[in-house]
Design a protein around this motif. Structure first.
Motif, short mmCIF file in Angstrom:
data_model
loop_
_atom_site.label_atom_id
_atom_site.label_comp_id
_atom_site.label_asym_id
_atom_site.label_seq_id
_atom_site.Cartn_x
_atom_site.Cartn_y
_atom_site.Cartn_z
N ALA A 13 44.38 31.69 38.54
CA ALA A 13 45.30 32.57 39.24
C ALA A 13 44.49 33.51 40.03
O ALA A 13 44.98 34.00 41.05
N LEU A 14 43.25 33.85 39.73
CA LEU A 14 42.48 34.42 40.53
C LEU A 14 42.32 33.71 42.01
O LEU A 14 42.13 34.17 43.12
N LYS A 15 41.95 32.43 41.81
CA LYS A 15 41.98 31.74 43.04
C LYS A 15 43.16 31.75 44.01
O LYS A 15 43.20 31.79 45.35
N GLN A 16 44.21 31.70 43.16
CA GLN A 16 45.46 31.75 43.96
C GLN A 16 45.68 33.18 44.65
O GLN A 16 46.08 33.19 45.90
N ALA A 17 45.22 34.27 43.85
CA ALA A 17 45.43 35.57 44.52
C ALA A 17 44.50 35.63 45.86
O ALA A 17 44.67 36.34 46.82
N VAL A 121 40.27 40.17 44.41
CA VAL A 121 40.36 39.66 42.84
C VAL A 121 38.88 40.34 42.38
O VAL A 121 38.65 40.08 40.95
N ALA A 122 38.29 41.25 42.91
CA ALA A 122 36.92 41.74 42.64
C ALA A 122 36.84 42.36 41.06
O ALA A 122 36.10 41.82 40.44
N ASP A 123 37.93 43.20 41.11
CA ASP A 123 37.77 43.92 39.65
C ASP A 123 38.23 42.83 38.50
O ASP A 123 37.32 42.98 37.55
N GLU A 124 39.18 42.01 38.57
CA GLU A 124 39.35 41.14 37.74
C GLU A 124 38.39 39.96 37.34
O GLU A 124 38.11 39.49 36.47
N ALA A 125 37.62 39.41 38.33
CA ALA A 125 36.60 38.69 38.38
C ALA A 125 35.32 39.19 38.08
O ALA A 125 34.21 38.54 38.19
N GLY A 126 35.26 40.59 37.96
CA GLY A 126 33.78 41.12 37.72
C GLY A 126 32.53 40.85 39.07
O GLY A 126 31.72 40.81 38.65
N LEU A 127 33.34 41.12 40.22
CA LEU A 127 32.58 41.08 41.32
C LEU A 127 32.11 42.37 42.31
O LEU A 127 32.83 43.29 42.24
#
Length: 391
Positions: A13-17, A121-127
Motif C-alpha cells: 500500500a505504501l509503494k502504491q501511494a 508516505v514518510a510518516d507511515e513508513a517511518g522515514l
C-alpha cells in the motif's frame, strides 16, 4: 524469513501511494529534466541547476538549504522526521563540450521524483527523506567535499540511479585520481633561435610516450588517459607553457596508491628530458571503489523487475557500471546503491553526443519515472525492515 502477509500488504500500500505521488508529478519531473538538458553547466558552475532542481521539493513542503555546507552549487532538501533516513543524490553537472552526455539531467529529476514519492508516505513508513544536490561529479569530487564537511552523517541508505545504454543493477566503478599537469619552459623563435628555447610541448610528448610504454606493465584493469588542454600559442614560437588533465584508474584505492606514482614518474621524465619545470595539482581527492549494500540492491532489483525493467547480461553494453564516481566515497561511509537504468541508446554510449540526444524523449522519460519509482520503493523496503519503522 519471508514477510508476513499483513506486512507485505502494508508495504504494498505504501509503494502504491509512493508511485501515485510520482505519477502526479510526472510532467513536472520531465520538464525539469529537459530544462537541465537544454542548459548544461559544468562542474562547480551549476548555479541555475542548483536553483532549479529543488524548486519542486520546496513547493512540496521540503525544507531546502541552498549553498549547503558553504558550497554554492550544493543543496539539501529535507522532509519528515522518521527514524530511518533515506538520502537521494541529485547530480546535475554536465560535460565540457558534450553537454548532458552522461545524463545527469535524468539523475537529478529521478532523485527529485523518488523523494516526492517517499515524502507521500514518510510518516507511515517511518522515514526522513533527504535530497542532496551534489555538484561536480565529472572530475571535481563534489560529494567528497560534502563528506568532509559533514554531509551524509548518520544516513541509513544513500541512493541514486544513473542512465546508461542498458539496465545494470550493481555499480563496480574504478577508483580514480584526477590531476592537472603543467610544464613551464622558455619561449624562443622556432626558426631563428630554436636552441634558446625550452620546449614545454615536447615534455608532454615524452611523458605520453613513457605512459604508452608503461601500459605493458600495468594490471589489465588499470586505465591511464588524459588530454592536453594547452600546447602552445604560435607555431613559430617554442611553447613555453603547456597544460593537461590526466586520470589514473585502478580497481581499488589501495591499488591506485601503488599505481599512480609510476604514472607520475612518466611526467617527471618529460620534465627531465626537456629541462622544463613540472607542476602536478590534484583536481580533487581520489574517487573510491563502490561498496554496495546488498540488501538494498536486492530490493532495487526486485522493484525494477516489477516495473518491467530488464537487466542486461554481462558484456560490452553493460560496461558503464565500471565508470568511476564520487558516489563510491559515499558508499564507504554509509550504506549505498548506484544502479544504472537503460535509455535504449545503443549503439550510442555515455560521453558521446549521440547519447546526450537520447537523454530526452520517450525512452529517457520512461527511465526517469521508472528510476524514481524503483528508488522510492526501495526506500519503503528499507523503512519497513528497519527498527522503529511503521510497517
Amino acid at each position: 524469513m519471508k514477510d508476513a502477509p499483513e506486512e507485505r500488504s502494508a508495504t504494498g500500500a505504501l509503494k502504491q501511494a509512493a508511485r501515485q505521488a510520482v505519477d502526479r508529478r510526472a510532467e513536472e519531473l520531465i520538464a525539469l529534466s529537459e530544462r537541465l538538458h537544454a542548459d548544461p553547466e559544468t562542474a562547480w558552475e551549476e548555479h541555475r541547476a542548483a536553483a532549479a532542481v529543488p524548486e519542486l521539493l520546496d513547493r512540496a513542503g521540503f525544507d531546502v538549504t541552498s549553498s549547503y555546507l558553504g558550497l554554492e552549487t550544493a543543496f539539501l532538501a529535507r522532509f519528515g522526521s522518521g527514524p530511518v533516513r533515506i538520502a537521494l543524490c541529485a547530480e546535475y553537472d554536465a560535460l565540457p563540450g558534450l553537454g548532458h552526455a552522461c545524463g545527469h539531467n535524468l539523475i537529478a529529476a529521478s532523485a527529485v521524483g523518488a523523494a516526492l514519492g517517499l515524502a507521500a508516505v514518510a510518516d507511515e513508513a517511518g522515514l526522513t527523506v533527504e535530497v542532496y544536490g551534489t555538484p561536480a561529479e565529472e572530475g571535481g569530487g563534489g560529494k567528497i567535499e560534502m563528506l568532509e564537511r559533514g554531509a551524509f552523517a548518520g544516513v541509513d541508505l544513500a541512493m541514486m540511479v544513473h542512465p546508461a545504454p542498458v539496465d545494470v543493477a550493481e555499480a563496480r566503478p574504478f577508483a580514480v585520481s584526477h590531476s592537472r599537469i603543467s610544464y613551464t619552459g622558455k619561449s624562443a623563435h622556432a626558426a631563428a633561435y630554436p636552441e634558446a628555447g625550452v620546449n614545454a610541448a615536447d615534455a608532454f610528448t615524452v611523458a605520453q610516450v613513457a605512459i604508452g610504454l608503461l601500459r605493458q606493465q600495468l594490471p589489465a584493469s588499470a586505465r591511464v588517459h588524459g588530454v592536453v588542454t594547452h600546447a602552445g600559442d604560435a607555431p613559430n614560437a617554442i611553447p613555453e607553457r603547456t597544460s593537461g588533465r590526466w586520470y589514473v584508474r585502478a580497481e581499488t584505492l589501495a591499488e591506485l596508491a601503488e599505481l599512480e606514482p609510476r604514472v607520475m614518474r612518466a611526467f617527471e621524465a618529460g620534465a627531465l628530458a626537456t629541462g622544463c619545470e613540472l607542476e602536478i595539482e590534484p583536481e580533487s581527492k581520489p574517487y573510491a571503489e563502490f561498496r554496495t549494500d546488498e540488501s538494498a540492491l536486492g530490493h532495487y532489483r526486485a522493484n525494477a523487475l516489477a516495473l518491467g525493467r530488464e537487466f542486461a547480461p554481462p558484456g560490452q553494453a553493460a560496461r558503464m557500471n565500471r565508470a568511476s564516481t564520487d558516489m563510491g566515497n559515499v558508499s564507504q561511509v554509509v550504506p549505498a546503491i548506484h544502479p544504472y537504468i537503460g535509455i535504449g541508446s545503443l549503439p550510442a554510449t555515455n560521453h558521446q553526443h549521440e547519447f546526450a540526444a537520447y537523454c530526452v524523449g520517450g525512452t529517457a522519460q520512461r527511465a526517469l519515472l521508472d528510476g524514481a519509482i524503483a528508488l522510492a520503493w526501495t526506500g519503503v523496503d528499507r523503512g519497513a525492515r528497519s527498527e522503529g519503522a511503521v510497517a
